[in-house]
Design a protein around this motif. Structure first.
Motif, PDB file in Angstrom:
ATOM      1  N   TYR A  20     -10.779  23.739 -27.925  1.00  0.00           N
ATOM      2  CA  TYR A  20     -11.494  22.934 -26.941  1.00  0.00           C
ATOM      3  C   TYR A  20     -10.537  21.954 -26.279  1.00  0.00           C
ATOM      4  CZ  TYR A  20     -15.421  24.891 -29.486  1.00  0.00           C
ATOM      5  OH  TYR A  20     -16.294  25.758 -30.088  1.00  0.00           O
ATOM      6  N   GLY A  21     -10.948  21.453 -25.152  1.00  0.00           N
ATOM      7  CA  GLY A  21     -10.123  20.502 -24.423  1.00  0.00           C
ATOM      8  C   GLY A  21     -10.723  20.233 -23.055  1.00  0.00           C
ATOM      9  N   LEU A  22     -11.568  19.217 -22.977  1.00  0.00           N
ATOM     10  CA  LEU A  22     -12.315  18.940 -21.754  1.00  0.00           C
ATOM     11  C   LEU A  22     -11.597  17.895 -20.904  1.00  0.00           C
ATOM     12  CD1 LEU A  22     -15.805  18.748 -23.466  1.00  0.00           C
ATOM     13  CD2 LEU A  22     -14.877  20.674 -22.178  1.00  0.00           C
ATOM     14  N   PHE A  23     -11.530  18.165 -19.602  1.00  0.00           N
ATOM     15  CA  PHE A  23     -11.000  17.222 -18.613  1.00  0.00           C
ATOM     16  C   PHE A  23      -9.559  16.806 -18.895  1.00  0.00           C
ATOM     17  CE2 PHE A  23     -15.594  16.670 -18.268  1.00  0.00           C
ATOM     18  CZ  PHE A  23     -15.746  16.860 -16.914  1.00  0.00           C
ATOM     19  N   ALA A  24      -8.732  17.799 -19.206  1.00  0.00           N
ATOM     20  CA  ALA A  24      -7.306  17.505 -19.358  1.00  0.00           C
ATOM     21  C   ALA A  24      -6.721  17.012 -18.042  1.00  0.00           C
ATOM     22  CB  ALA A  24      -6.570  18.747 -19.828  1.00  0.00           C
ATOM     23  N   VAL A  25      -7.171  17.595 -16.936  1.00  0.00           N
ATOM     24  CA  VAL A  25      -6.734  17.198 -15.603  1.00  0.00           C
ATOM     25  C   VAL A  25      -7.975  16.876 -14.787  1.00  0.00           C
ATOM     26  CG1 VAL A  25      -5.530  17.914 -13.509  1.00  0.00           C
ATOM     27  CG2 VAL A  25      -4.681  18.652 -15.747  1.00  0.00           C
ATOM     28  N   MET A  26      -7.965  15.742 -14.124  1.00  0.00           N
ATOM     29  CA  MET A  26      -9.128  15.306 -13.350  1.00  0.00           C
ATOM     30  C   MET A  26      -9.052  15.844 -11.922  1.00  0.00           C
ATOM     31  SD  MET A  26     -10.728  13.737 -15.672  1.00  0.00           S
ATOM     32  CE  MET A  26     -12.065  12.899 -14.811  1.00  0.00           C
ATOM     33  N   THR A  27     -10.204  16.215 -11.402  1.00  0.00           N
ATOM     34  CA  THR A  27     -10.291  16.725 -10.031  1.00  0.00           C
ATOM     35  C   THR A  27     -10.051  15.594  -9.040  1.00  0.00           C
ATOM     36  OG1 THR A  27     -11.951  18.296 -10.822  1.00  0.00           O
ATOM     37  CG2 THR A  27     -11.725  18.031  -8.445  1.00  0.00           C
ATOM     38  N   ARG A  28      -9.221  15.867  -8.051  1.00  0.00           N
ATOM     39  CA  ARG A  28      -8.831  14.819  -7.097  1.00  0.00           C
ATOM     40  C   ARG A  28      -9.574  14.899  -5.769  1.00  0.00           C
ATOM     41  NH1 ARG A  28      -4.703  15.456 -10.532  1.00  0.00           N
ATOM     42  NH2 ARG A  28      -3.373  13.653 -10.986  1.00  0.00           N
ATOM     43  N   GLY A  29     -10.577  15.696  -5.688  1.00  0.00           N
ATOM     44  CA  GLY A  29     -11.364  15.777  -4.463  1.00  0.00           C
ATOM     45  C   GLY A  29     -12.547  16.686  -4.697  1.00  0.00           C
ATOM     46  N   ARG A  30     -13.577  16.520  -3.901  1.00  0.00           N
ATOM     47  CA  ARG A  30     -14.756  17.379  -4.034  1.00  0.00           C
ATOM     48  C   ARG A  30     -14.804  18.328  -2.854  1.00  0.00           C
ATOM     49  NH1 ARG A  30     -18.660  17.472  -7.189  1.00  0.00           N
ATOM     50  NH2 ARG A  30     -20.037  19.220  -6.784  1.00  0.00           N
ATOM     51  N   TYR A  31     -14.710  19.618  -3.145  1.00  0.00           N
ATOM     52  CA  TYR A  31     -14.767  20.654  -2.116  1.00  0.00           C
ATOM     53  C   TYR A  31     -15.944  21.572  -2.417  1.00  0.00           C
ATOM     54  CZ  TYR A  31     -10.039  18.952  -1.427  1.00  0.00           C
ATOM     55  OH  TYR A  31      -8.958  18.142  -1.216  1.00  0.00           O
ATOM     56  N   GLU A  32     -16.612  22.006  -1.375  1.00  0.00           N
ATOM     57  CA  GLU A  32     -17.781  22.864  -1.537  1.00  0.00           C
ATOM     58  C   GLU A  32     -17.660  24.091  -0.638  1.00  0.00           C
ATOM     59  OE1 GLU A  32     -19.994  22.656  -3.704  1.00  0.00           O
ATOM     60  OE2 GLU A  32     -20.011  20.579  -4.398  1.00  0.00           O
ATOM     61  N   ILE A  33     -17.896  25.245  -1.243  1.00  0.00           N
ATOM     62  CA  ILE A  33     -17.929  26.503  -0.497  1.00  0.00           C
ATOM     63  C   ILE A  33     -19.354  26.724   0.004  1.00  0.00           C
ATOM     64  CG2 ILE A  33     -17.674  29.010  -0.688  1.00  0.00           C
ATOM     65  CD1 ILE A  33     -15.595  28.455  -2.910  1.00  0.00           C
ATOM     66  N   GLU A  34     -19.476  27.145   1.234  1.00  0.00           N
ATOM     67  CA  GLU A  34     -20.780  27.434   1.823  1.00  0.00           C
ATOM     68  C   GLU A  34     -20.750  28.825   2.448  1.00  0.00           C
ATOM     69  OE1 GLU A  34     -23.599  24.579   4.182  1.00  0.00           O
ATOM     70  OE2 GLU A  34     -22.252  25.532   5.641  1.00  0.00           O
ATOM     71  N   PHE A  41     -23.811  30.486 -11.070  1.00  0.00           N
ATOM     72  CA  PHE A  41     -23.255  30.803  -9.750  1.00  0.00           C
ATOM     73  C   PHE A  41     -22.740  29.537  -9.076  1.00  0.00           C
ATOM     74  CE2 PHE A  41     -24.184  31.610  -5.123  1.00  0.00           C
ATOM     75  CZ  PHE A  41     -23.114  32.454  -4.913  1.00  0.00           C
ATOM     76  N   ASP A  42     -23.547  28.493  -9.071  1.00  0.00           N
ATOM     77  CA  ASP A  42     -23.143  27.232  -8.460  1.00  0.00           C
ATOM     78  C   ASP A  42     -21.932  26.644  -9.174  1.00  0.00           C
ATOM     79  OD1 ASP A  42     -26.015  27.821  -8.085  1.00  0.00           O
ATOM     80  OD2 ASP A  42     -25.993  26.038  -6.833  1.00  0.00           O
ATOM     81  N   TRP A  43     -21.911  26.754 -10.492  1.00  0.00           N
ATOM     82  CA  TRP A  43     -20.773  26.242 -11.261  1.00  0.00           C
ATOM     83  C   TRP A  43     -19.484  26.966 -10.889  1.00  0.00           C
ATOM     84  CZ3 TRP A  43     -19.129  23.610 -15.932  1.00  0.00           C
ATOM     85  CH2 TRP A  43     -19.934  22.521 -16.257  1.00  0.00           C
ATOM     86  N   ASN A  44     -19.551  28.283 -10.823  1.00  0.00           N
ATOM     87  CA  ASN A  44     -18.349  29.052 -10.525  1.00  0.00           C
ATOM     88  C   ASN A  44     -17.822  28.764  -9.128  1.00  0.00           C
ATOM     89  OD1 ASN A  44     -19.209  30.584 -12.990  1.00  0.00           O
ATOM     90  ND2 ASN A  44     -17.456  31.822 -12.390  1.00  0.00           N
ATOM     91  N   LEU A  45     -18.709  28.479  -8.203  1.00  0.00           N
ATOM     92  CA  LEU A  45     -18.254  28.151  -6.853  1.00  0.00           C
ATOM     93  C   LEU A  45     -17.514  26.821  -6.837  1.00  0.00           C
ATOM     94  CD1 LEU A  45     -21.266  29.321  -4.656  1.00  0.00           C
ATOM     95  CD2 LEU A  45     -19.031  30.419  -4.911  1.00  0.00           C
ATOM     96  N   TRP A  46     -17.878  25.897  -7.718  1.00  0.00           N
ATOM     97  CA  TRP A  46     -17.135  24.637  -7.803  1.00  0.00           C
ATOM     98  C   TRP A  46     -15.703  24.910  -8.238  1.00  0.00           C
ATOM     99  CZ3 TRP A  46     -14.896  22.055 -12.028  1.00  0.00           C
ATOM    100  CH2 TRP A  46     -14.474  20.753 -11.772  1.00  0.00           C
ATOM    101  N   PHE A  47     -15.527  25.767  -9.254  1.00  0.00           N
ATOM    102  CA  PHE A  47     -14.182  26.121  -9.696  1.00  0.00           C
ATOM    103  C   PHE A  47     -13.429  26.856  -8.580  1.00  0.00           C
ATOM    104  CE2 PHE A  47     -16.176  25.653 -13.898  1.00  0.00           C
ATOM    105  CZ  PHE A  47     -15.230  24.859 -14.518  1.00  0.00           C
ATOM    106  N   ALA A  48     -14.119  27.769  -7.896  1.00  0.00           N
ATOM    107  CA  ALA A  48     -13.467  28.535  -6.832  1.00  0.00           C
ATOM    108  C   ALA A  48     -13.008  27.628  -5.696  1.00  0.00           C
ATOM    109  CB  ALA A  48     -14.418  29.596  -6.293  1.00  0.00           C
ATOM    110  N   SER A  49     -13.752  26.557  -5.436  1.00  0.00           N
ATOM    111  CA  SER A  49     -13.392  25.667  -4.333  1.00  0.00           C
ATOM    112  C   SER A  49     -12.070  24.950  -4.566  1.00  0.00           C
ATOM    113  CB  SER A  49     -14.500  24.626  -4.113  1.00  0.00           C
ATOM    114  OG  SER A  49     -14.526  23.682  -5.178  1.00  0.00           O
ATOM    115  N   LEU A  50     -11.629  24.903  -5.826  1.00  0.00           N
ATOM    116  CA  LEU A  50     -10.379  24.222  -6.152  1.00  0.00           C
ATOM    117  C   LEU A  50      -9.170  25.143  -6.052  1.00  0.00           C
ATOM    118  CD1 LEU A  50     -11.666  22.259  -9.280  1.00  0.00           C
ATOM    119  CD2 LEU A  50     -11.505  21.448  -6.919  1.00  0.00           C
ATOM    120  N   GLY A  51      -9.409  26.434  -5.773  1.00  0.00           N
ATOM    121  CA  GLY A  51      -8.318  27.395  -5.680  1.00  0.00           C
ATOM    122  C   GLY A  51      -8.454  28.270  -4.451  1.00  0.00           C
ATOM    123  N   SER A  52      -7.862  29.442  -4.531  1.00  0.00           N
ATOM    124  CA  SER A  52      -7.865  30.383  -3.413  1.00  0.00           C
ATOM    125  C   SER A  52      -8.918  31.460  -3.635  1.00  0.00           C
ATOM    126  CB  SER A  52      -6.480  31.031  -3.287  1.00  0.00           C
ATOM    127  OG  SER A  52      -6.535  32.203  -2.503  1.00  0.00           O
TER     128      SER A  52
END
Length: 545
Positions: free
Chosen positions: A393-407, A443-454
């Motif tokens: 386990y290991g939660l929040f090792a790196v903090m998100t530096r912005g909020r991006y949303e895919i639509e 689905f909504d959770w995975n889109l949050w992760f996807a918004s941080l990458g390509s």
């Protein structure tokens, strides 16, 4: 006590020599675990066909076919799932329904071991075939706790408090060990990652805004002064790296630890939607308590009932040599195992092997976090990996530096675009963030992760676009609505926005909870030609392609 090897083994593994002062904490934990399992399956039943169904975003059948081609007969170990029999929609729904029914039995203390086994088999069946949709640490936490609980729960159909069969000390310790590792390993990775926000105590400054699914309470906390956020960052590290060691101290320290971490977990539940994760950690925390304390906290009108339950259970505890023991049901039958020493030895050997294997695997993984270069045998750890019952386990090792949303947007002509409304994640700036946990919108959770990458790293985005081109009903059920009811759109695209909480003054003037800025195309805009082929009509040009 005689500390000969056989006696030590019985002290650790035999429930008759177990922790007789943890009956009420066990009862509370198992009821809570049933509620958590139910929430997991309940949320899945509305999503599972759209996620991994035959026409879903990541079909389980395609994944299992690839696994079978690659691993042959070993596929049954490395992908332990009932979906090998069938991965159709009916099977997916059946797994959720059976899981919910078993969770209800567990919550009502009916045949707890059988219910736990059914819950585990159904949930690991989903996790093993869901790919990116089951890559969360919370899934591993639930499977680990659920599997160990098989050895922790009392036998029988209606065991009540299970006085005759108190929890074995080994299973109790492993559940407490999981609780400890969730905290401690999360603290270690925060420091080991070198994340400057944790070193500078600024990690919480935008935490409430940038998490996967914020809550309206988080909006208000976000606007508190920096000293508050710095204090909570420091308190987080102090709790995870220091306070949780009270688990290994005498009773009064364990109780004090419980009364510190419980309000902390409740605060997290109210300010962020981390599905059932915090509910599970909260439930594990009750195992720090004992019967003496909980009886003192029970309302006076309930104490006679609890005392009667304890007395009623003790009446069934008879010597194995009593010729009338057979009339007392399954609890007496279990005690009669002592008349078959070979069977008892085999039983304890299997239980000891399994629980020892889990302890070794979890300890090895914690050692690798602390000392990555230290060499310990990896084969036992790798062998358990597919079952997710011994995790790191290991939660929040790196903090998100912005909020991006895919639509996702659709269009009839490629000029005017209509957005597909989401059920849970931020989209409409005027809609307050909700509190949804323990419900998990994967689905909504995975889109949050996807918004941080390509989009190339997250195939779910392009796959969703393709399914929207045909108005696939299972995928559309993941959204709050369909702007193209009569016929599918001619083009579909995924765009990216950046979101911020509004300031107090902005909200007072406009009533908006969010402000947002359009960043451009996230993934290719696609269309379906008359011959059925999919082609891209526009490609993203941003750095996130």
């Amino acid at each position: 006590m005689d500390w000969a090897p056989a006696s030590a083994v019985r002290w650790l593994l035999d429930s008759e020599h177990g922790a007789s002062d943890r009956l009420i904490p066990r009862w509370i934990f198992l009821r809570w675990l049933g509620f958590i399992y139910f929430s997991a399956f309940f949320s899945l039943i509305f999503q599972i066909r759209g996620l991994i169904g035959p026409e879903g975003i990541l079909p389980a059948g395609d994944y299992l076919q690839a696994v079978a081609h690659s691993l042959g007969h070993a596929r049954f170990w490395y992908a332990p799932t009932l979906l090998w029999f069938s991965s159709g929609s009916h099977m997916l729904v059946a797994i959720c329904c059976v899981g919910m029914a078993a969770a209800v039995l567990l919550a009502f203390n009916l045949w707890p071991r059988g219910a736990l086994a059914a819950c585990f088999v159904c949930f690991v069946s989903f996790v093993s075939a869901a790919g990116d949709f089951s890559s969360y640490q919370s899934d591993g936490m639930l499977l680990e706790a659920g599997f160990i609980a098989l050895f922790f729960a009392p036998p029988g159909f209606r065991p009540r408090l299970g006085v005759v069969h108190p929890p074995s000390r080994a299973s109790l310790f492993l559940l407490q060990w999981e609780w400890f590792r969730i905290y401690f390993e999360s603290g270690v990775v925060k420091i080991a990652s070198g994340e400057p926000q944790w070193r500078n105590m600024t990690a919480m400054d935008e935490y409430y805004q940038n998490g996967p699914l914020p809550t309206w309470i988080g909006w208000y906390l976000q606007h508190l002064p920096h000293w508050f956020h710095a204090s909570t960052a420091y308190a987080t590290l102090a709790l995870e790296l220091g306070l949780v060691w009270m688990l290994f101290l005498p009773r009064r320290w364990r109780i004090l630890c419980f009364f510190v971490v419980t309000p902390w977990q409740i605060g997290i539940i109210l300010t962020a939607n981390y599905t059932f994760l915090n509910y599970l950690v909260l439930a594990l925390g009750f195992l720090l308590l004992d019967d003496r304390l909980l009886l003192s906290l029970v309302p006076r009108r309930w104490k006679p009932y609890l005392c009667n339950q304890l007395k009623a259970d003790r009446v069934t505890e008879v010597p194995a040599t009593d010729p009338g023991a057979a009339e007392l049901g399954s609890s007496s039958k279990t005690r009669n195992l002592s008349t078959h020493p070979q069977l008892t030895a085999v039983k304890f050997s299997l239980i000891g092997l399994m629980l020892g294997w889990i302890f070794y695997s979890t300890t090895a993984q914690m050692i690798w976090i602390l000392w990555p270069s230290l060499k310990v045998p990896t084969t036992p750890v790798e062998a358990l990996d597919p079952f997710r019952i011994a995790n790191r386990y290991g939660l929040f090792a790196v903090m998100t530096r912005g909020r991006y949303e895919i639509e996702f947007q659709g269009s009839e002509d490629g000029q005017a675009w209509e957005a597909y409304p989401f059920r849970y994640k931020p989209q409409d700036p005027s809609k307050p963030p909700g509190i949804y946990a323990p419900y998990q919108p994967r689905f909504d959770w995975n889109l949050w992760f996807a918004s941080l990458g390509s989009w190339r790293q997250y195939p779910i985005v392009l796959s969703t676009e393709i399914q929207l081109l045909s108005n696939d009903p299972d995928v559309l059920a993941l959204f709050a609505g369909n702007p193209f009811l009569h016929e599918p759109p001619r083009q579909v695209r995924a765009v990216l926005w950046q979101y911020w909480f509004t300031t107090v003054e902005e909200k007072r003037k406009t009533g908006l909870w969010w402000r947002r800025q359009f960043l451009g195309l996230y993934a290719p805009a696609i269309t379906r030609d008359t011959d059925g082929r999919i082609r891209a009509v526009e490609w993203p040009t941003s750095a996130r392609q």
